[in-house]
Design an enzyme around this catalytic site. Sequence first.
Site, PDB file in Angstrom:
ATOM      1  N   LYS A   1       0.835  -1.213   0.000  1.00  0.00           N
ATOM      2  CA  LYS A   1       0.000   0.000   0.000  1.00  0.00           C
ATOM      3  C   LYS A   1       0.866   1.259   0.000  1.00  0.00           C
ATOM      4  O   LYS A   1       2.060   1.195   0.315  1.00  0.00           O
ATOM      5  CB  LYS A   1      -0.931  -0.017   1.209  1.00  0.00           C
ATOM      6  CG  LYS A   1      -0.220   0.026   2.550  1.00  0.00           C
ATOM      7  CD  LYS A   1      -1.193  -0.250   3.683  1.00  0.00           C
ATOM      8  CE  LYS A   1      -0.480  -0.257   5.017  1.00  0.00           C
ATOM      9  NZ  LYS A   1      -1.368  -0.730   6.106  1.00  0.00           N
TER      10      LYS A   1
ATOM     11  N   ARG B   1     -11.428  -0.701  13.871  1.00  0.00           N
ATOM     12  CA  ARG B   1     -11.375  -0.002  12.576  1.00  0.00           C
ATOM     13  C   ARG B   1     -12.443  -0.592  11.653  1.00  0.00           C
ATOM     14  O   ARG B   1     -13.520  -0.039  11.544  1.00  0.00           O
ATOM     15  CB  ARG B   1      -9.958  -0.128  12.009  1.00  0.00           C
ATOM     16  CG  ARG B   1      -9.648   0.826  10.899  1.00  0.00           C
ATOM     17  CD  ARG B   1      -8.162   0.942  10.627  1.00  0.00           C
ATOM     18  NE  ARG B   1      -7.509  -0.280  10.181  1.00  0.00           N
ATOM     19  CZ  ARG B   1      -6.221  -0.370   9.853  1.00  0.00           C
ATOM     20  NH1 ARG B   1      -5.444   0.700   9.933  1.00  0.00           N
ATOM     21  NH2 ARG B   1      -5.695  -1.500   9.459  1.00  0.00           N
TER      22      ARG B   1
ATOM     23  N   HIS C   1      -6.459  -7.639  12.634  1.00  0.00           N
ATOM     24  CA  HIS C   1      -5.288  -6.751  12.656  1.00  0.00           C
ATOM     25  C   HIS C   1      -4.978  -6.330  14.085  1.00  0.00           C
ATOM     26  O   HIS C   1      -5.883  -6.008  14.853  1.00  0.00           O
ATOM     27  CB  HIS C   1      -5.573  -5.519  11.782  1.00  0.00           C
ATOM     28  CG  HIS C   1      -4.371  -4.672  11.519  1.00  0.00           C
ATOM     29  ND1 HIS C   1      -3.227  -5.163  10.926  1.00  0.00           N
ATOM     30  CD2 HIS C   1      -4.118  -3.361  11.752  1.00  0.00           C
ATOM     31  CE1 HIS C   1      -2.334  -4.182  10.817  1.00  0.00           C
ATOM     32  NE2 HIS C   1      -2.854  -3.083  11.311  1.00  0.00           N
TER      33      HIS C   1
ATOM     34  N   ARG D   1       1.676 -10.624   7.132  1.00  0.00           N
ATOM     35  CA  ARG D   1       1.524  -9.443   6.283  1.00  0.00           C
ATOM     36  C   ARG D   1       2.545  -8.361   6.645  1.00  0.00           C
ATOM     37  O   ARG D   1       2.226  -7.388   7.296  1.00  0.00           O
ATOM     38  CB  ARG D   1       0.107  -8.855   6.444  1.00  0.00           C
ATOM     39  CG  ARG D   1      -1.036  -9.833   6.235  1.00  0.00           C
ATOM     40  CD  ARG D   1      -2.370  -9.089   6.197  1.00  0.00           C
ATOM     41  NE  ARG D   1      -2.611  -8.286   7.374  1.00  0.00           N
ATOM     42  CZ  ARG D   1      -3.358  -8.669   8.414  1.00  0.00           C
ATOM     43  NH1 ARG D   1      -3.966  -9.834   8.417  1.00  0.00           N
ATOM     44  NH2 ARG D   1      -3.512  -7.857   9.440  1.00  0.00           N
TER      45      ARG D   1
ATOM     46  N   TYR E   1      15.212  30.954   7.979  1.00  0.00           N
ATOM     47  CA  TYR E   1      14.001  31.650   8.441  1.00  0.00           C
ATOM     48  C   TYR E   1      13.960  31.779   9.950  1.00  0.00           C
ATOM     49  O   TYR E   1      14.348  30.861  10.673  1.00  0.00           O
ATOM     50  CB  TYR E   1      12.755  30.860   8.020  1.00  0.00           C
ATOM     51  CG  TYR E   1      12.433  30.949   6.546  1.00  0.00           C
ATOM     52  CD1 TYR E   1      12.136  32.176   5.946  1.00  0.00           C
ATOM     53  CD2 TYR E   1      12.418  29.803   5.753  1.00  0.00           C
ATOM     54  CE1 TYR E   1      11.832  32.247   4.598  1.00  0.00           C
ATOM     55  CE2 TYR E   1      12.108  29.872   4.408  1.00  0.00           C
ATOM     56  CZ  TYR E   1      11.818  31.096   3.823  1.00  0.00           C
ATOM     57  OH  TYR E   1      11.515  31.156   2.499  1.00  0.00           O
TER      58      TYR E   1
ATOM     59  N   CYS F   1      14.136  24.707   5.065  1.00  0.00           N
ATOM     60  CA  CYS F   1      13.223  25.453   4.188  1.00  0.00           C
ATOM     61  C   CYS F   1      12.475  24.478   3.287  1.00  0.00           C
ATOM     62  O   CYS F   1      12.683  23.272   3.356  1.00  0.00           O
ATOM     63  CB  CYS F   1      13.993  26.430   3.316  1.00  0.00           C
ATOM     64  SG  CYS F   1      15.132  27.490   4.216  1.00  0.00           S
TER      65      CYS F   1
ATOM     66  N   ASP G   1      12.824  24.053   0.083  1.00  0.00           N
ATOM     67  CA  ASP G   1      13.650  23.455  -0.970  1.00  0.00           C
ATOM     68  C   ASP G   1      15.140  23.395  -0.631  1.00  0.00           C
ATOM     69  O   ASP G   1      15.930  22.916  -1.440  1.00  0.00           O
ATOM     70  CB  ASP G   1      13.506  24.273  -2.261  1.00  0.00           C
ATOM     71  CG  ASP G   1      12.080  24.690  -2.487  1.00  0.00           C
ATOM     72  OD1 ASP G   1      11.247  23.782  -2.665  1.00  0.00           O
ATOM     73  OD2 ASP G   1      11.790  25.896  -2.433  1.00  0.00           O
TER      74      ASP G   1
HETATM   75  C1  LIG Z   1      -0.537  -1.692   6.842  1.00  0.00           C
HETATM   76  C2  LIG Z   1      -1.023  -3.017   7.216  1.00  0.00           C
HETATM   77  C3  LIG Z   1      -0.122  -4.072   7.431  1.00  0.00           C
HETATM   78  C4  LIG Z   1       1.389  -3.907   7.469  1.00  0.00           C
HETATM   79  O1  LIG Z   1       1.717  -3.258   8.679  1.00  0.00           O
HETATM   80  P1  LIG Z   1       3.236  -3.092   9.194  1.00  0.00           P
HETATM   81  O2  LIG Z   1       3.065  -2.821  10.647  1.00  0.00           O
HETATM   82  O3  LIG Z   1       3.826  -1.929   8.464  1.00  0.00           O
HETATM   83  O4  LIG Z   1       3.921  -4.368   8.936  1.00  0.00           O
HETATM   84  C5  LIG Z   1      -0.652  -5.329   7.648  1.00  0.00           C
HETATM   85  N1  LIG Z   1      -1.995  -5.527   7.685  1.00  0.00           N
HETATM   86  C6  LIG Z   1      -2.887  -4.523   7.510  1.00  0.00           C
HETATM   87  C7  LIG Z   1      -4.348  -4.816   7.562  1.00  0.00           C
HETATM   88  C8  LIG Z   1      -2.443  -3.235   7.282  1.00  0.00           C
HETATM   89  O5  LIG Z   1      -3.316  -2.240   7.125  1.00  0.00           O
END
Ligand SMILES: *Cc1c(COP(=O)(O)O)cnc(C)c1O
Length: 385
Positions: free
Chosen positions: A46, A144, A175, A231, A276, A323, A325
């Site tokens: 992602k 979530r 998750h 994951r 700045y 800054c 740039d």
């Molecule tokens: C982003 C995400 C991950 C990966 O998470 P990390 O902590 O960066 O390894 C895995 N599963 C889901 C559902 C996520 O949204």
Amino acid sequence: MSSILRSTRFATKHSSQLIVDLAAILHNFMQIKAHAPDALIMPVLKADAYGHGICEVGRLLEDHGARYFGVAFLEEAIILREAGITTPILVLGGLSGSQIRGFLEYDIDFTASSSFKLEKIKQEAKALGKTARVHIKVDTGMGRIGIQHDRIDKFLSEVTNIISKELEVVGIFSHFASSEWEDLSFARLQLERFNEAVHKFSTVMGFTPLRHIANSGAILQLQESHLDIVRPGLLLYGVNPLQFKSELNFKFKPTMTIRSEVVYFKVLDENQPVSYDCTYKTKDQTRILTIPIGYGDGFPRRLSNSGHVLIRGKKYPIVGKVCMDQLMVDIGAKGEAHNGDEVILLGEQGEHFITVEEIINNTGQDPREFLLNLKLRLPKVYVNG
Ligand SMILES: *Cc1c(COP(=O)(O)O)cnc(C)c1O
């Protein structure tokens, strides 16, 4: 190279670059495989593969044995398909009804968080004469998306009537909210809730789909959570997700370097302001360099008067405000540098390193946020592909 700067009609080499080390990403992928030998690895691609380039990372890992990819949105999955990726892809985020057709046309796995969504997916699949591949999401404490773990019985009683040949339940997942903490008690509770939900699913449905819950923190810390698929996001991109623990028994490699060059050199007398708001004043006569990179490139403004850079194998402080740039560096009265010298703002030079971990320690950012911002303007250069 991919960046807004590519639109220039002059074939120049921009003085700042984001260098992505493909061999390092592959190394990290192999390390994760070795660490979770019984699980399938689902690299999470992602947000442009955490700023590393979704197609480049996708192709690399497909060529080297990845058998699943995870993304957040349908659009990201379609980018991968249009780049020729044929590996199964799961969209991990919430499903908007109008997108169902796109999932089916591009052969993308759904995340389903309610029986209502399952019913809609089934209807569209039926109309198109296709089979939808679905992963059921269970909310075990992240709050979530997902079917709340304590309402799974009701969900299952509805689902038995929905499941049909147009709907293949490929996976069931959840998750973690806190797998990066030292205190794993909440993560363990989530895992327990998840295992119970899976058990109920299997009992009612008569089969067990692919089970997955482990993100980077859990891959490192909770072996029992690896299940059928892991994951990894951050870990794949070479950053230690555990902020409380600097030494890991997991050998990963950093994947990104930010390189720029000196564009201006001057000597300032004592008590002269830099940048700045005049937040920095020279103490004695000193040498100040200007580097053509700033927060417009995603380099954190919070590193004003606190970050460092590497030049000619030495580490020097960023002085004054960063800054949009440009930023300035104080190399002292005796520091040596010339226009055109390489400047490393993230990565390795000589014996020194500047790591993502060191930078976010200074900025208070999540490492993912830091990595993602770098895609704002820096041209990407791939090495070791
Ligand atoms: C982003 C995400 C991950 C990966 O998470 P990390 O902590 O960066 O390894 C895995 N599963 C889901 C559902 C996520 O949204």
